[in-house]
Design a protein around this motif. Structure first.
Motif, mmCIF file in Angstrom:
data_model
loop_
_atom_site.group_PDB
_atom_site.id
_atom_site.type_symbol
_atom_site.label_atom_id
_atom_site.label_comp_id
_atom_site.label_asym_id
_atom_site.label_seq_id
_atom_site.Cartn_x
_atom_site.Cartn_y
_atom_site.Cartn_z
ATOM 1 N N UNK A 26 -54.823 -10.826 56.240
ATOM 2 C CA UNK A 26 -56.221 -10.742 55.822
ATOM 3 C C UNK A 26 -56.967 -11.990 56.305
ATOM 4 N N UNK A 27 -58.215 -11.796 56.714
ATOM 5 C CA UNK A 27 -58.975 -12.870 57.358
ATOM 6 C C UNK A 27 -60.347 -13.033 56.722
ATOM 7 N N UNK A 28 -60.778 -14.289 56.604
ATOM 8 C CA UNK A 28 -62.172 -14.596 56.291
ATOM 9 C C UNK A 28 -62.747 -15.396 57.452
ATOM 10 N N UNK A 29 -63.887 -14.958 57.963
ATOM 11 C CA UNK A 29 -64.577 -15.655 59.037
ATOM 12 C C UNK A 29 -65.294 -16.873 58.470
ATOM 13 N N UNK A 30 -64.941 -18.055 58.945
ATOM 14 C CA UNK A 30 -65.505 -19.292 58.383
ATOM 15 C C UNK A 30 -67.008 -19.413 58.616
ATOM 16 N N UNK A 31 -67.504 -18.812 59.669
ATOM 17 C CA UNK A 31 -68.920 -18.966 60.007
ATOM 18 C C UNK A 31 -69.832 -18.118 59.124
ATOM 19 N N UNK A 32 -69.401 -16.891 58.805
ATOM 20 C CA UNK A 32 -70.296 -16.002 58.056
ATOM 21 C C UNK A 32 -69.712 -15.469 56.756
ATOM 22 N N UNK A 33 -68.446 -15.763 56.465
ATOM 23 C CA UNK A 33 -67.846 -15.342 55.206
ATOM 24 C C UNK A 33 -67.373 -13.903 55.165
ATOM 25 N N UNK A 34 -67.498 -13.169 56.270
ATOM 26 C CA UNK A 34 -67.036 -11.781 56.301
ATOM 27 C C UNK A 34 -65.515 -11.723 56.286
ATOM 28 N N UNK A 35 -64.970 -10.693 55.648
ATOM 29 C CA UNK A 35 -63.522 -10.553 55.543
ATOM 30 C C UNK A 35 -63.035 -9.299 56.258
ATOM 31 N N UNK A 36 -61.784 -9.353 56.696
ATOM 32 C CA UNK A 36 -61.116 -8.215 57.344
ATOM 33 C C UNK A 36 -59.793 -8.000 56.616
ATOM 34 N N UNK A 37 -59.497 -6.757 56.309
ATOM 35 C CA UNK A 37 -58.291 -6.472 55.522
ATOM 36 C C UNK A 37 -57.026 -6.475 56.369
ATOM 37 N N UNK A 38 -57.046 -5.814 57.512
ATOM 38 C CA UNK A 38 -55.833 -5.675 58.325
ATOM 39 C C UNK A 38 -56.080 -6.205 59.734
ATOM 40 N N UNK A 39 -55.913 -7.489 59.921
ATOM 41 C CA UNK A 39 -56.084 -8.092 61.250
ATOM 42 C C UNK A 39 -54.709 -8.294 61.874
ATOM 43 N N UNK A 40 -54.503 -7.810 63.095
ATOM 44 C CA UNK A 40 -53.200 -7.995 63.744
ATOM 45 C C UNK A 40 -52.893 -9.478 63.952
ATOM 46 N N UNK A 41 -51.706 -9.893 63.587
ATOM 47 C CA UNK A 41 -51.300 -11.289 63.752
ATOM 48 C C UNK A 41 -51.345 -11.710 65.212
ATOM 49 N N UNK A 42 -51.006 -10.808 66.108
ATOM 50 C CA UNK A 42 -50.908 -11.173 67.525
ATOM 51 C C UNK A 42 -52.241 -11.634 68.109
ATOM 52 N N UNK A 43 -53.333 -11.311 67.447
ATOM 53 C CA UNK A 43 -54.630 -11.722 67.975
ATOM 54 C C UNK A 43 -55.262 -12.905 67.264
ATOM 55 N N UNK A 44 -54.522 -13.516 66.324
ATOM 56 C CA UNK A 44 -55.101 -14.587 65.512
ATOM 57 C C UNK A 44 -54.761 -15.975 66.066
ATOM 58 N N UNK A 45 -55.699 -16.912 65.908
ATOM 59 C CA UNK A 45 -55.501 -18.314 66.312
ATOM 60 C C UNK A 45 -54.923 -18.389 67.715
ATOM 61 N N UNK A 46 -55.548 -17.691 68.630
ATOM 62 C CA UNK A 46 -55.045 -17.653 70.007
ATOM 63 C C UNK A 46 -56.198 -17.439 70.978
ATOM 64 N N UNK A 47 -55.948 -17.793 72.225
ATOM 65 C CA UNK A 47 -56.891 -17.560 73.315
ATOM 66 C C UNK A 47 -56.098 -17.318 74.596
ATOM 67 N N UNK A 48 -56.707 -16.617 75.526
ATOM 68 C CA UNK A 48 -56.066 -16.428 76.821
ATOM 69 C C UNK A 48 -55.919 -17.767 77.524
ATOM 70 N N UNK A 49 -54.689 -18.070 77.902
ATOM 71 C CA UNK A 49 -54.369 -19.312 78.601
ATOM 72 C C UNK A 49 -54.940 -20.532 77.873
ATOM 73 N N UNK A 50 -54.739 -20.559 76.586
ATOM 74 C CA UNK A 50 -55.258 -21.652 75.768
ATOM 75 C C UNK A 50 -54.743 -23.009 76.254
ATOM 76 N N UNK A 51 -53.447 -23.067 76.622
ATOM 77 C CA UNK A 51 -52.872 -24.315 77.102
ATOM 78 C C UNK A 51 -53.051 -24.488 78.610
#
Length: 348
Positions: A26-51
């Motif tokens: 479950x996710x809360x967006x820090x910028x606007x406070x909106x929540x999501x119930x089922x967010x896939x873990x694979x897409x969280x705290x990540x970016x394409x070629x982050x490193x």
């Protein structure tokens, strides 16, 4: 190869400590406070070629494999009693690496990285005998637009962070066990450094690994949270066998608010039934939330005889705009006029 292009700055194994099914969170967006119930873990705290380099991602996957076992065993044990020294060193290394690899850490370091590059170029331009004075003036006027490559610098800082972990060995570890009906939450920057002893000090950094008064918070599950504290600066009431039972909702709320403030983009929690609770915590703090940006101070420097040394560039990570008042923690508050720079070993 495509899978490795999506690079996480908070590893997936850590999310699973809080996930009910190991796949979603479950996710809360820090910028606007909106929540999501089922967010896939694979897409969280990540970016394409982050490193920016698949080699870095490959090495991190190996390292994260070691850290995963260490944290999993500690969470299951629920105490530091009997925790072997080798595992504890790995824990500290994980803690420092996790702090240094986030988007929040990258944003905090960028102002200093940019300024150091600009100063380097300024010296090169001024010392280049092939350039006319007019050309030098033109190039110097453009320096303010030059920016460092944040990926390259962050990768170096991550490597250094593992070595710095040894400076945390003198801190006392405590496992906080949540006995309330509200969960511990975590963010996309889950390792929080705080200094309540030196909260009045604003002209220099007080979150260094060797600074007196350092506190470190690191959630491990909805019911477990690691606390490291400086025993010369704080007294904690109620610790038994390295465990503190947290029974007051105010303490849980304060720990969770630290995560909200430390987050870059998102805050995570285990079950959607707590969405109103997490949203209310965000609402209480939303006007105080700040973008993460390091402080760079340039001031004239002088030697012990008062002779000028040129400008000194000082950069530090400012404290969060939130200082919790824990029921279980007792401490003094140093005034800025009384503070003298020191390390914990000197302060003790």
């Amino acid at each position: 190869m495509a899978e490795k292009s999506n690079q996480h700055y908070v590893p997936k194994f850590y999310f699973r400590f809080f996930s009910l099914d190991g796949k979603r969170i479950c996710v809360l967006n820090r910028k606007n406070g909106l929540t999501i119930e089922h967010a896939p873990i694979k897409g969280q705290a990540s970016k394409n070629y982050y490193y920016g380099d698949l080699t870095v991602e490959d090495r991190l996957q190996v390292i994260d494999g070691l850290f995963s076992s260490v944290l999993h065993n500690l969470k299951n044990a629920g105490t530091f009693e009997g925790y072997d020294p080798k595992s504890y060193v790995l824990l500290l290394q994980n803690l420092m690496l996790q702090k240094s690899r986030t988007l929040s850490a990258r944003n905090k370091s960028k102002p200093m990285q940019d300024r150091l590059l600009q100063l380097y170029l300024e010296v090169q331009i001024n010392n280049d005998e092939k350039l006319t004075e007019e050309q030098k003036d033109r190039f110097l006027g453009m320096i303010g637009n030059v920016a460092a490559n944040p990926k390259q610098y962050q990768n170096m800082e991550m490597a250094v962070s593992v070595d710095v972990a040894e400076y945390l060995l003198d801190l006392v570890p405590v496992m906080l066990i949540n006995k309330t009906n509200r969960p511990f939450i975590f963010s996309d920057a889950p390792v929080v450094f705080c200094n309540l002893l030196l909260q009045k000090i604003t002209l220099r950094g007080v979150l260094g690994a060797q600074t007196p008064g350092l506190l470190i918070f690191y959630p491990l599950s909805p019911k477990h949270l690691i606390l490291l504290f400086d025993a010369n600066s704080y007294r904690i009431k109620g610790v038994r066998n390295s465990v503190l039972l947290v029974r007051d909702l105010k303490d849980v709320a304060a720990l969770n608010k630290l995560q909200i403030h430390n987050a870059s983009n998102a805050v995570y929690f285990s079950e959607y039934q707590y969405s109103r609770y997490v949203s209310e915590l965000w609402r209480q703090e939303k006007t105080k939330l700040r973008e993460h940006r390091g402080t760079v101070v340039e001031a004239p420097g002088f030697d012990h005889d008062g002779e000028p040394l040129g400008d000194i560039v000082h950069s530090f990570e400012p404290q969060l705009p939130f200082f919790p008042d824990f029921i279980f923690l007792y401490h003094e508050i140093f005034q800025e006029k009384d503070y003298r720079f020191s390390r914990r070993e000197e302060y003790a």
